[in-house]
Scaffold this active site. Sequence first.
Site, PDB file in Angstrom:
ATOM      1  N   PRO A   1       6.466  65.374   3.513  1.00  0.00           N
ATOM      2  CA  PRO A   1       6.518  64.846   4.887  1.00  0.00           C
ATOM      3  C   PRO A   1       5.453  63.773   5.133  1.00  0.00           C
ATOM      4  O   PRO A   1       4.414  63.730   4.463  1.00  0.00           O
ATOM      5  CB  PRO A   1       6.226  66.067   5.758  1.00  0.00           C
ATOM      6  CG  PRO A   1       6.225  67.245   4.849  1.00  0.00           C
ATOM      7  CD  PRO A   1       5.942  66.742   3.477  1.00  0.00           C
ATOM      8  N   TYR A   2       5.783  62.948   6.104  1.00  0.00           N
ATOM      9  CA  TYR A   2       4.841  61.961   6.639  1.00  0.00           C
ATOM     10  C   TYR A   2       4.779  62.182   8.150  1.00  0.00           C
ATOM     11  O   TYR A   2       5.820  62.203   8.812  1.00  0.00           O
ATOM     12  CB  TYR A   2       5.314  60.542   6.325  1.00  0.00           C
ATOM     13  CG  TYR A   2       4.555  59.492   7.108  1.00  0.00           C
ATOM     14  CD1 TYR A   2       3.331  59.020   6.650  1.00  0.00           C
ATOM     15  CD2 TYR A   2       5.041  59.004   8.312  1.00  0.00           C
ATOM     16  CE1 TYR A   2       2.618  58.077   7.371  1.00  0.00           C
ATOM     17  CE2 TYR A   2       4.328  58.057   9.042  1.00  0.00           C
ATOM     18  CZ  TYR A   2       3.122  57.606   8.572  1.00  0.00           C
ATOM     19  OH  TYR A   2       2.411  56.682   9.293  1.00  0.00           O
TER      20      TYR A   2
END
Lengths: 74, 74, 74, 74, 74, 74
Positions: free
Chosen positions: C2-3
């Site tokens: 994830p970002y």
Amino acid sequence: MPYVNIQVTKEGGPEGTGPSAEQKAALIKGTTDLLVDVLGKSPATTFVVVEEVALENWGVGGLPVTDYRSSLTE
Amino acid sequence: MPYVNIQVTKEGGPEGTGPSAEQKAALIKGTTDLLVDVLGKSPATTFVVVEEVALENWGVGGLPVTDYRSSLTE
Amino acid sequence: MPYVNIQVTKEGGPEGTGPSAEQKAALIKGTTDLLVDVLGKSPATTFVVVEEVALENWGVGGLPVTDYRSSLTE
Amino acid sequence: MPYVNIQVTKEGGPEGTGPSAEQKAALIKGTTDLLVDVLGKSPATTFVVVEEVALENWGVGGLPVTDYRSSLTE
Amino acid sequence: MPYVNIQVTKEGGPEGTGPSAEQKAALIKGTTDLLVDVLGKSPATTFVVVEEVALENWGVGGLPVTDYRSSLTE
Amino acid sequence: MPYVNIQVTKEGGPEGTGPSAEQKAALIKGTTDLLVDVLGKSPATTFVVVEEVALENWGVGGLPVTDYRSSLTE
């Protein structure tokens, strides 16, 4: 530790198809190589996210892209 | 008055399914609670947007995620 | 993989100071823990980026934040 | 040379429909005109991208939008 | 009509210096060439924005980048 | 419940000054009014964030903005 977000239009029809899987793989490889070459970043911590945008959701010249392109060729 | 954007991959198949509605609700609640606890922000003006990204649109290690994971287990 | 992008205002004066290093570390840890707990993500491939926004660059209610807050207490 | 990203919810049902093509064209035109008027930018190098977000992917008040709205009217 | 956002850390000290002007020009040229080569985009409508993020504002592994790097070498 | 991100260059010198506080207030008001008019959104839950980008961090035509503008007038 770079994060790169690439936004491109989905070309080719009302729904559009966007770039192919091969083209997206080429964008991911090319962008990662660039960050390695220019800044010495590690590929394992370089994220590249491609976002595909419908033509009617992208505006330029005050018009949706399709209308803008038509206006240039009139 | 925070704005939080969470980008995650859509796992589970070519099209992927992304996180479930319950998981997204948990991300929204957890992120909001965190901003309240750490910075004293008001929940009513805390926005959390979850973006789900197809596996072939997310790159790491210079490869689309699926290929990258395969390369790690070879 | 994830970002997460967290945008918050820089509070405390015209230039503002934004959250402290400790507060930012707490946001990073809390967000990462949440993604591990809810989605089973790996911390090593979870990026969290905190962006601090000057008060005059953040608008709500059609006003810069400072003016908006004043309007609520009038 | 501005770039504007407008994120709005997709209203009207589980999948939602988002704004119509006409509404998106109006957002594109209005935003571009604003940047021309306020900052003297050139329309030809002003990009406006509209992103439509499913209701369950947008959180406010620690809840997905639909639940948040229900909580306000209870 | 692509838009590319490249986020990198500001290396080299508490405030950091980020990439040099030459390095940023190389990122801009390389990214634009890539989009021309892979997708046939026009350079004149390809925007590349480089964002430089302070080390204490970037988290990975649940820690600010500086702490994370220290943890790897311990 | 819209979120709008406006990215503009900081004009006027190597460091640049970006838009004035008055111009930013005008962008915030104009964008919010637009979302109220076109989509019936509530101003109180409409966020507008202005990001100012240094000229050397913004690329177009494969060049940093300053070089690109010079190339057009040569």
